[in-house]
Structures are given as C-alpha cells and as structure tokens.
Design a protein around this motif. Structure first.
Motif, PDB file in Angstrom:
ATOM      1  N   ASP A  12      47.306 -35.191 -67.488  1.00  0.00           N
ATOM      2  CA  ASP A  12      47.674 -35.338 -66.079  1.00  0.00           C
ATOM      3  C   ASP A  12      49.173 -35.509 -65.864  1.00  0.00           C
ATOM      4  O   ASP A  12      49.615 -35.890 -64.780  1.00  0.00           O
ATOM      5  CB  ASP A  12      46.902 -36.486 -65.420  1.00  0.00           C
ATOM      6  CG  ASP A  12      47.334 -37.863 -65.901  1.00  0.00           C
ATOM      7  OD1 ASP A  12      48.065 -37.950 -66.910  1.00  0.00           O
ATOM      8  OD2 ASP A  12      46.932 -38.855 -65.268  1.00  0.00           O
ATOM      9  N   THR A  13      49.998 -35.171 -66.868  1.00  0.00           N
ATOM     10  CA  THR A  13      51.448 -35.191 -66.684  1.00  0.00           C
ATOM     11  C   THR A  13      51.843 -34.132 -65.660  1.00  0.00           C
ATOM     12  O   THR A  13      51.410 -32.983 -65.734  1.00  0.00           O
ATOM     13  CB  THR A  13      52.169 -34.930 -68.013  1.00  0.00           C
ATOM     14  OG1 THR A  13      51.919 -36.028 -68.907  1.00  0.00           O
ATOM     15  CG2 THR A  13      53.668 -34.790 -67.811  1.00  0.00           C
ATOM     16  N   LEU A  14      52.683 -34.518 -64.713  1.00  0.00           N
ATOM     17  CA  LEU A  14      53.165 -33.598 -63.684  1.00  0.00           C
ATOM     18  C   LEU A  14      54.528 -33.050 -64.087  1.00  0.00           C
ATOM     19  O   LEU A  14      55.421 -33.803 -64.467  1.00  0.00           O
ATOM     20  CB  LEU A  14      53.291 -34.310 -62.333  1.00  0.00           C
ATOM     21  CG  LEU A  14      52.008 -34.829 -61.698  1.00  0.00           C
ATOM     22  CD1 LEU A  14      52.318 -35.630 -60.428  1.00  0.00           C
ATOM     23  CD2 LEU A  14      51.066 -33.670 -61.368  1.00  0.00           C
ATOM     24  N   ALA A  15      54.677 -31.743 -63.971  1.00  0.00           N
ATOM     25  CA  ALA A  15      55.949 -31.092 -64.280  1.00  0.00           C
ATOM     26  C   ALA A  15      56.528 -30.459 -63.032  1.00  0.00           C
ATOM     27  O   ALA A  15      55.799 -29.983 -62.161  1.00  0.00           O
ATOM     28  CB  ALA A  15      55.747 -30.022 -65.360  1.00  0.00           C
ATOM     29  N   ASN A  16      57.837 -30.465 -62.942  1.00  0.00           N
ATOM     30  CA  ASN A  16      58.525 -29.793 -61.851  1.00  0.00           C
ATOM     31  C   ASN A  16      58.262 -28.286 -61.937  1.00  0.00           C
ATOM     32  O   ASN A  16      58.343 -27.688 -63.014  1.00  0.00           O
ATOM     33  CB  ASN A  16      60.019 -30.071 -61.960  1.00  0.00           C
ATOM     34  CG  ASN A  16      60.812 -29.443 -60.852  1.00  0.00           C
ATOM     35  OD1 ASN A  16      60.825 -29.938 -59.733  1.00  0.00           O
ATOM     36  ND2 ASN A  16      61.475 -28.340 -61.155  1.00  0.00           N
ATOM     37  N   THR A  17      57.950 -27.666 -60.797  1.00  0.00           N
ATOM     38  CA  THR A  17      57.625 -26.236 -60.814  1.00  0.00           C
ATOM     39  C   THR A  17      58.563 -25.383 -59.973  1.00  0.00           C
ATOM     40  O   THR A  17      58.411 -24.159 -59.936  1.00  0.00           O
ATOM     41  CB  THR A  17      56.190 -25.997 -60.303  1.00  0.00           C
ATOM     42  OG1 THR A  17      56.120 -26.347 -58.916  1.00  0.00           O
ATOM     43  CG2 THR A  17      55.174 -26.790 -61.109  1.00  0.00           C
ATOM     44  N   PHE A  18      59.496 -25.984 -59.243  1.00  0.00           N
ATOM     45  CA  PHE A  18      60.387 -25.233 -58.352  1.00  0.00           C
ATOM     46  C   PHE A  18      59.575 -24.256 -57.488  1.00  0.00           C
ATOM     47  O   PHE A  18      58.635 -24.651 -56.817  1.00  0.00           O
ATOM     48  CB  PHE A  18      61.486 -24.518 -59.147  1.00  0.00           C
ATOM     49  CG  PHE A  18      62.584 -25.416 -59.629  1.00  0.00           C
ATOM     50  CD1 PHE A  18      63.442 -26.034 -58.739  1.00  0.00           C
ATOM     51  CD2 PHE A  18      62.756 -25.652 -60.987  1.00  0.00           C
ATOM     52  CE1 PHE A  18      64.466 -26.872 -59.181  1.00  0.00           C
ATOM     53  CE2 PHE A  18      63.773 -26.489 -61.438  1.00  0.00           C
ATOM     54  CZ  PHE A  18      64.622 -27.084 -60.531  1.00  0.00           C
ATOM     55  N   CYS A  19      59.913 -22.951 -57.525  1.00  0.00           N
ATOM     56  CA  CYS A  19      59.372 -21.978 -56.554  1.00  0.00           C
ATOM     57  C   CYS A  19      57.980 -21.452 -56.886  1.00  0.00           C
ATOM     58  O   CYS A  19      57.478 -20.570 -56.178  1.00  0.00           O
ATOM     59  CB  CYS A  19      60.328 -20.816 -56.393  1.00  0.00           C
ATOM     60  SG  CYS A  19      61.917 -21.284 -55.669  1.00  0.00           S
ATOM     61  N   VAL A  20      57.354 -21.947 -57.938  1.00  0.00           N
ATOM     62  CA  VAL A  20      55.982 -21.532 -58.241  1.00  0.00           C
ATOM     63  C   VAL A  20      55.075 -21.730 -57.031  1.00  0.00           C
ATOM     64  O   VAL A  20      54.079 -21.018 -56.861  1.00  0.00           O
ATOM     65  CB  VAL A  20      55.448 -22.317 -59.467  1.00  0.00           C
ATOM     66  CG1 VAL A  20      53.955 -22.112 -59.647  1.00  0.00           C
ATOM     67  CG2 VAL A  20      56.181 -21.873 -60.734  1.00  0.00           C
ATOM     68  N   VAL A  21      55.423 -22.671 -56.147  1.00  0.00           N
ATOM     69  CA  VAL A  21      54.552 -22.994 -55.010  1.00  0.00           C
ATOM     70  C   VAL A  21      54.757 -22.093 -53.795  1.00  0.00           C
ATOM     71  O   VAL A  21      54.051 -22.256 -52.792  1.00  0.00           O
ATOM     72  CB  VAL A  21      54.732 -24.471 -54.582  1.00  0.00           C
ATOM     73  CG1 VAL A  21      54.271 -25.403 -55.699  1.00  0.00           C
ATOM     74  CG2 VAL A  21      56.174 -24.776 -54.200  1.00  0.00           C
TER      75      VAL A  21
END
Length: 381
Positions: free
Chosen positions: A60-69
C-alpha cells in the motif's frame, strides 16, 4: 533483490526482470501490477520507500505519479458528456463565460482534451508561488491569450489541461473536480489512487528523487536542453511555469495538491485497476470509450518536441518510436508521468498495466524499465 507479491507462472520472466531492476544501486523502490480481464496476474513490489533506506516498500505504499492521472479527469468529463451535461464540441466558454477573454471564445472542450486548444502553457510572470491556489490559477487562465488558433497545431497542456477540465467539472457539477473523481470513479471501485492525499495517509507516501546518468532518448535530451537554455520557449513555460519537478514532491503541499491533471499518488494496483474498470464499462459506455481512445490529434507536439498521438485525454500507441511504445498491441492507450510512472491498457488483450517508482529516469515518454516489463508481459500473453 527479491520482490514481494504475486506472479502467475506464465509471467515469471516479468518477475525476474522486475527484480533485476534493483541491481542498479540507484533504484530505491517500485511497484508493478498487471491485470488481465480484471484479474491480477502480476502484483509485485520491492525496495524502500524513503531516502535513508529504512522503510520497506509495501503493497500500500503510495508513489508520486505526476501526469499519469490525466485520463482520470478526461473520463470524468466524458461521464458528464454521457449524462448530457457537457458537449464535446461546445466552447468551454458556454460553461465558463470568463474563459472567453483574450480570443478564447471558440476553444472547444474537445480541443482542450486532444491538446489542440492553443493554450498549452502560461507565459510570465512566475506562477510557482500561487500554483496551489485554484481560484487564482483559474483567473490566470481566463486572462491568458492563445498561443495559436484553436485546432491548427498540437501542444501538450502540461498543467493547463487539469485546470481547464477541472474547472469545467466544478462549473457543471458543483463539486471540486478531485472530489468528483473520487466519489464517482475511484472510491466505488476501491482504487488506491489519490488526487490529493489526505493528511492521515501521508505516512504511506514514498520519497521521489532523480537518478544520475539517465539521459533519456534524443527527443528527451533535446527537450531538456531547451528547458534549461531557452527561457521563452513554449516548452520551458509548459514545464516550469509552474514547474512539475522531482524536488517538489517532498513538499506536503504537493502531497495534498488537488490538481487533476498533474498530481496523483497511487499504488501500481490502483493504476491498473482504473483501466480494468474502464474496459469493463464501469465509467462510460462503449460509444464514449471508443471516442476516448480513437485518434483525435497527431503530429509534432510543440511542447514535447516529438511526434505524438492523442485520444481525448490519453496518449496513444507510437510503435514507430522505440521510446514511446507500450510494447503491446497497436490500440494501447494510457498516460506517462514524469520520470517513469506509467499506466495503460491494451483493449485487444484486455490487459491493464501499472508501474510506479521513486527513482526518476531521464525519458520524457516511456521509461525503459516499464518498457522492458510490458514487452515481457506481452510475450507471456
């Protein structure tokens, strides 16, 4: 390094390649998830989530995804189109009258979504100090003139995409756009993707940083040179005003940031799950899914400074470009994030792919790490 998680036997080469990534001492932590028809066949993670090497990466570690969203806000717009509350070919100003200022009256919703609107970047002054203030940035966009006549050229809306589409959602629905996406899309399907992380979940966020010596493909190198040496270039404005850079990701303001085009935090299984739900028809019907994923624009993108193909808010397969191919079928679609994170789907094989990392690479399109992994997934299929 041995990975944790699950890997179906036909995908054993994927596990081996994922573990081999960590032979590079700069590789700190990463997650990978592959789903076929909504079933997880690969769900792996390894490494550490902090800079010091003391906090193990977990499921459940959250990683930064920038523009993936970016596709998330695009699909939210299509949900409102399907509900009859927006029209793709209507001017943005029909729903947001102030947007018409300075020659923008004819910019359509579709043009914003396919990156031909003529508003891919904000000129000076420096908008970094006010980037977290939604109301301020909306006013800036209202006053910003076009770079070109809408529909006549191609330029990726690095930050403008999220503000324009997000404000359209707010004007039509009344909700904050990230609240809409969570309430209508993410939360009902238990997708571990966060457009603005709640403070109680900050402890789950992995620390993101750059690797040294990863220069990227020639297009990426040329873009980096322009951004560093040509302050008035459209690409420089797009990527620096305000800037989406690795050092920003250590700021709690960034973790909580609710900008649906540039800032997300997620697990790999959350990213893959989004595309599985999309392919299963849970957000929009087949007609709008076809509209979302068919080519709406292509050519030399003035911001990326490389050939691009776009649907309505998603990036499309570029098999002729080794640094921009998903290494799967010709109809794949999805989106990259700065430095390595990526998520996409292959509708023919019913495959959804999600990859997150805390070690930023040098490629502006598809990083070689997920590129190798996706090629092995395709071979296993």
């Amino acid at each position: 390094m041995k990975a944790q998680g699950i890997c179906a036997q036909p995908f054993e080469a994927v596990r081996q390649a994922f573990e081999a990534m960590f032979d590079d001492p700069q590789e700190r932590g990463a997650g990978l998830c592959v789903q076929v028809d909504g079933e997880r066949v690969v769900d792996l993670w390894a490494g550490v989530a902090d800079q010091e090497g003391g906090r193990p990466w977990t499921h459940d570690t959250l990683a930064n995804t920038f523009c993936v969203v970016k596709p998330y806000v695009a699909v939210a717009i299509l949900m409102l189109v399907e509900a009859g509350r927006l029209e793709l070919d209507a001017p943005v100003a029909r729903y947001w009258p102030e947007f018409a200022r300075n020659g923008k009256a004819r910019v359509s919703v579709r043009q914003v979504m396919n990156h031909t609107a003529g508003l891919p970047a904000l000129r000076g002054p420096d908008h970094n100090p006010m980037m977290y203030d939604w109301e301020h940035m909306v006013r800036v966009l209202e006053d910003e003139p076009l770079w070109w006549e809408p529909g006549t050229d191609l330029g990726y809306g690095t930050t403008t995409f999220g503000w324009i589409l997000g404000e359209l959602i707010r004007r039509v629905d009344g909700r904050d756009p990230c609240a809409f996406i969570h309430e209508q899309m993410l939360d009902p399907h238990g997708l571990d993707v966060h457009l603005g992380v709640d403070e109680t979940q900050f402890h789950r966020i992995a620390r993101f940083d750059s690797a040294t010596g990863r220069v990227g493909d020639p297009y990426s190198q040329a873009l980096r040179t322009v951004v560093k040496s040509e302050p008035s270039h459209i690409a420089t404005f797009a990527f620096t005003n305000p800037g989406m850079v690795p050092r920003r990701t250590s700021d709690p303001r960034w973790w909580a940031y609710r900008q649906p085009g540039v800032c997300g935090h997620a697990t790999a299984h959350g990213l893959a799950g989004f595309y599985s739900a999309l392919l299963a028809g849970h957000f929009i019907g087949p007609e709008l899914l076809d509209e979302f994923t068919r080519e709406h624009s292509h050519g030399m993108d003035r911001v990326w400074m490389r050939p691009m193909r776009y649907g309505l808010g998603c990036m499309l397969e570029q098999q002729v470009d080794p640094a921009a191919t998903h290494a799967m079928g010709p109809d794949t679609f999805g989106h990259i994030g700065l430095g390595g994170p990526i998520s996409f789907a292959d509708p023919e094989r019913r495959v959804s792919f999600g990859f997150v990392t805390t070690t930023s690479g040098g490629h502006s399109m598809i990083d070689p790490r997920p590129g190798r992994l996706s090629a092995l997934v395709y071979a296993a299929l």
